[in-house]
Scaffold this motif. Sequence first.
Motif, mmCIF file in Angstrom:
data_model
loop_
_atom_site.group_PDB
_atom_site.id
_atom_site.type_symbol
_atom_site.label_atom_id
_atom_site.label_comp_id
_atom_site.label_asym_id
_atom_site.label_seq_id
_atom_site.Cartn_x
_atom_site.Cartn_y
_atom_site.Cartn_z
ATOM 1 N N ALA A 197 -14.826 11.613 -1.318
ATOM 2 C CA ALA A 197 -13.871 10.549 -1.000
ATOM 3 C C ALA A 197 -12.905 10.988 0.089
ATOM 4 C CB ALA A 197 -13.108 10.143 -2.257
ATOM 5 N N TYR A 236 -12.380 9.422 3.810
ATOM 6 C CA TYR A 236 -11.044 9.002 4.207
ATOM 7 C C TYR A 236 -10.619 9.714 5.491
ATOM 8 C CZ TYR A 236 -5.962 8.486 4.080
ATOM 9 O OH TYR A 236 -4.656 8.235 4.405
ATOM 10 N N TRP A 271 0.824 -1.213 0.000
ATOM 11 C CA TRP A 271 0.000 0.000 0.000
ATOM 12 C C TRP A 271 0.854 1.258 0.000
ATOM 13 C CZ3 TRP A 271 1.130 2.833 4.240
ATOM 14 C CH2 TRP A 271 1.530 2.187 5.407
ATOM 15 N N ARG A 309 -12.091 8.169 8.595
ATOM 16 C CA ARG A 309 -11.408 6.937 9.001
ATOM 17 C C ARG A 309 -10.066 7.248 9.653
ATOM 18 N NH1 ARG A 309 -10.641 2.492 4.664
ATOM 19 N NH2 ARG A 309 -10.237 1.296 6.569
ATOM 20 N N VAL A 336 -6.245 8.808 -2.807
ATOM 21 C CA VAL A 336 -7.113 8.537 -1.655
ATOM 22 C C VAL A 336 -7.448 7.046 -1.581
ATOM 23 C CG1 VAL A 336 -9.368 9.006 -0.626
ATOM 24 C CG2 VAL A 336 -8.042 10.869 -1.621
ATOM 25 N N ALA A 337 -7.665 6.406 -2.734
ATOM 26 C CA ALA A 337 -7.942 4.966 -2.739
ATOM 27 C C ALA A 337 -6.767 4.191 -2.157
ATOM 28 C CB ALA A 337 -8.247 4.494 -4.158
ATOM 29 N N GLN A 339 0.743 4.223 -2.721
ATOM 30 C CA GLN A 339 0.585 5.633 -2.380
ATOM 31 C C GLN A 339 1.634 6.482 -3.067
ATOM 32 O OE1 GLN A 339 0.516 6.618 1.740
ATOM 33 N NE2 GLN A 339 -1.480 5.711 2.113
ATOM 34 N N LEU A 375 -5.232 2.167 5.360
ATOM 35 C CA LEU A 375 -6.035 2.112 6.576
ATOM 36 C C LEU A 375 -6.616 0.712 6.787
ATOM 37 C CD1 LEU A 375 -7.905 5.545 6.507
ATOM 38 C CD2 LEU A 375 -5.950 4.872 7.902
ATOM 39 N N ASP A 376 -6.943 0.019 5.705
ATOM 40 C CA ASP A 376 -7.398 -1.366 5.834
ATOM 41 C C ASP A 376 -6.328 -2.216 6.502
ATOM 42 O OD1 ASP A 376 -9.776 -0.738 4.589
ATOM 43 O OD2 ASP A 376 -9.123 -1.421 2.603
ATOM 44 N N ALA A 410 -1.429 8.258 6.902
ATOM 45 C CA ALA A 410 -2.701 8.956 6.707
ATOM 46 C C ALA A 410 -2.549 10.446 6.966
ATOM 47 C CB ALA A 410 -3.765 8.370 7.641
ATOM 48 N N ASP A 460 -6.905 4.492 1.520
ATOM 49 C CA ASP A 460 -7.893 3.583 2.115
ATOM 50 C C ASP A 460 -7.305 2.186 2.292
ATOM 51 O OD1 ASP A 460 -10.240 5.045 2.705
ATOM 52 O OD2 ASP A 460 -10.734 5.161 0.584
#
Length: 287
Positions: free
Chosen positions: A265, A269, A4, A272, A208-209, A8, A215-216, A232, A212
């Motif tokens: 979005a 985000y 991830w 979260r 942003v995806a 990013q 964060l998952d 984040a 996410d």
Amino acid sequence: MPEWAAAQAAAAAAAGLTLTPPNANELVLDLLATHDAHSLPLRPLLRAGGLFGFSDQTIRVALSRLKRDGRVVTTARGIYALPPGGSLLMREVEGWGAKEARAVAWTGAWIAVADGGLDRTDRPLLRRHERALRLRGFQGFAPGLHLRPDNLAGGTGSVRSDLMALGLAPTALVCRLDQLSADDERRARDLWDLPCLAAGYHALLDLVASGDAALDASDAGQLAAEQAAAQALTLGRVVIRSLIRDPLLPDAMLPAADRRRLVAAVAAYQRRAKHLWTGLLTAWTAG
């Protein structure tokens, strides 16, 4: 590098952005802004600083500097808070999500700022003046003349007051223009790189995806949660800064659907990310 994190970095590069971590001052201000009470004890601030490689001494020095400058206050021994009201720029950051509501239907008129008489030897004044113009999406049309579409709620009077509050030079003239010649109208519309703005919305949505996905991954344990929280905060700073600087152009120039998707979005985000940070700060406060 986690998958991830690589995603990013790639998404940020595609958006022409660099995920630069905050400095110590910025970190303290961001954490105080994130917390609902806008107030935190020293312990969680030091712990958060460690996630970004800052020593305890570096965070203490940052707090002393911010307190000296009036950007942070102490409400009790070892308790740091944002001052009541905060700064204009802090309110801009906190209110980014409401920016979309400022846009109204465009009749084709323009708002102009004429600043040919500005004292350009006063560097602090010039910086504040230029920052105000950037924050409200103005572009230079001719020497001493800046334009933007007249599509902000309240019209010229509201924009004038807003610009002055943001630091526009008091000698600047703010007025409404319409009935430009066909050539001047084309020139005015070409002041913004519309394809670049449109591509930027898509690239930021991808960024942003990827956030996410990070964060998952925070559910994998304390270390993963801390890493995801740091990512984040860094990502959120970059994306929200881009939205704050967005010129908020009318649909007739640039359809707003992608911008609205991006705002939604980012808001989801941020909720979260705030939940994750709130949990960490609460745990660190408890010790």
